[in-house]
Design a protein around this motif. Sequence first.
Motif, PDB file in Angstrom:
ATOM      1  N   ALA A  98       0.833  -1.208   0.000  1.00 35.33           N
ATOM      2  CA  ALA A  98       0.000   0.000   0.000  1.00 35.33           C
ATOM      3  C   ALA A  98       0.867   1.256   0.000  1.00 35.33           C
ATOM      4  O   ALA A  98       0.537   2.255  -0.663  1.00 35.33           O
ATOM      5  CB  ALA A  98      -0.932  -0.005   1.205  1.00 35.33           C
ATOM      6  N   ILE A  99       2.000   1.218   0.712  1.00 36.19           N
ATOM      7  CA  ILE A  99       2.909   2.368   0.737  1.00 36.19           C
ATOM      8  C   ILE A  99       3.499   2.620  -0.650  1.00 36.19           C
ATOM      9  O   ILE A  99       3.666   3.771  -1.063  1.00 36.19           O
ATOM     10  CB  ILE A  99       4.030   2.159   1.778  1.00 36.19           C
ATOM     11  N   LYS A 100       3.775   1.570  -1.397  1.00 34.20           N
ATOM     12  CA  LYS A 100       4.282   1.735  -2.766  1.00 34.20           C
ATOM     13  C   LYS A 100       3.268   2.459  -3.645  1.00 34.20           C
ATOM     14  O   LYS A 100       3.632   3.241  -4.525  1.00 34.20           O
ATOM     15  CB  LYS A 100       4.633   0.372  -3.370  1.00 34.20           C
ATOM     16  N   ARG A 101       1.984   2.174  -3.393  1.00 34.59           N
ATOM     17  CA  ARG A 101       0.924   2.837  -4.173  1.00 34.59           C
ATOM     18  C   ARG A 101       0.634   4.248  -3.663  1.00 34.59           C
ATOM     19  O   ARG A 101       0.176   5.107  -4.422  1.00 34.59           O
ATOM     20  CB  ARG A 101      -0.369   2.010  -4.128  1.00 34.59           C
ATOM     21  N   HIS A 102       0.893   4.476  -2.359  1.00 31.87           N
ATOM     22  CA  HIS A 102       0.605   5.778  -1.728  1.00 31.87           C
ATOM     23  C   HIS A 102       1.826   6.209  -0.912  1.00 31.87           C
ATOM     24  O   HIS A 102       1.763   6.244   0.324  1.00 31.87           O
ATOM     25  CB  HIS A 102      -0.625   5.669  -0.825  1.00 31.87           C
TER      26      HIS A 102
END
Length: 202
Positions: free
Chosen positions: A171-175
């Motif tokens: 999720a951090i990679k996406r956000h």
Amino acid sequence: DRKEASRLVAEAMRVYFSDFSVPKAYSLLLKALKLDSWSVDANYLLIMLSYHMGMQSAVSKAVPRMTQLAKTAPDQATRLRAGLLAEYLDGSRNWLKTMETYLRDGHEDPFALAICARARMTSNDYAKAREYADRINRAVPGAGLFGWFVDAFSHGWLGKHERSMELTRAAIKRHPENVMLRFALAQGLLELGKLDKAEEAM
């Protein structure tokens, strides 16, 4: 005042579901409640945020308001939604069954969906919680981070901490700019005793 309160609640809902920014959503909600403490949407959002922040004093004030609205609101839709929330706040044994019946009748109500998703998570019914998260994602454009919350925290509560961390890193990679995700990752790493990696995450 009611129009502005409605706008603030809509923005708080977007912030919560899209960014999972509980503090910002809370700040917007407080402003909305000052303008219209009888707003059903505002009181639903209050319950959702209370899972993260407590707010028991504000929640206790919602009980008589929603109970009264369930009887006296001028339109049936408001009476129904206020009644569902009043039943939840009263601690009715059947509140979840009643609210899920409402959702099965075709109501794509993101607030009710979120409350039911949380209830299903706490009873380890991950499949149902995920179903509700998917419905929220369709009802609220860009609400994918609520799905992350359901996925990551459900796995964490089931003891699958590494999988939970994996989901949070993805999720951090996406956000990459999302502070709440980094905080959740650091918190998870701390719980696993990985202090150095937790500091790196922040």
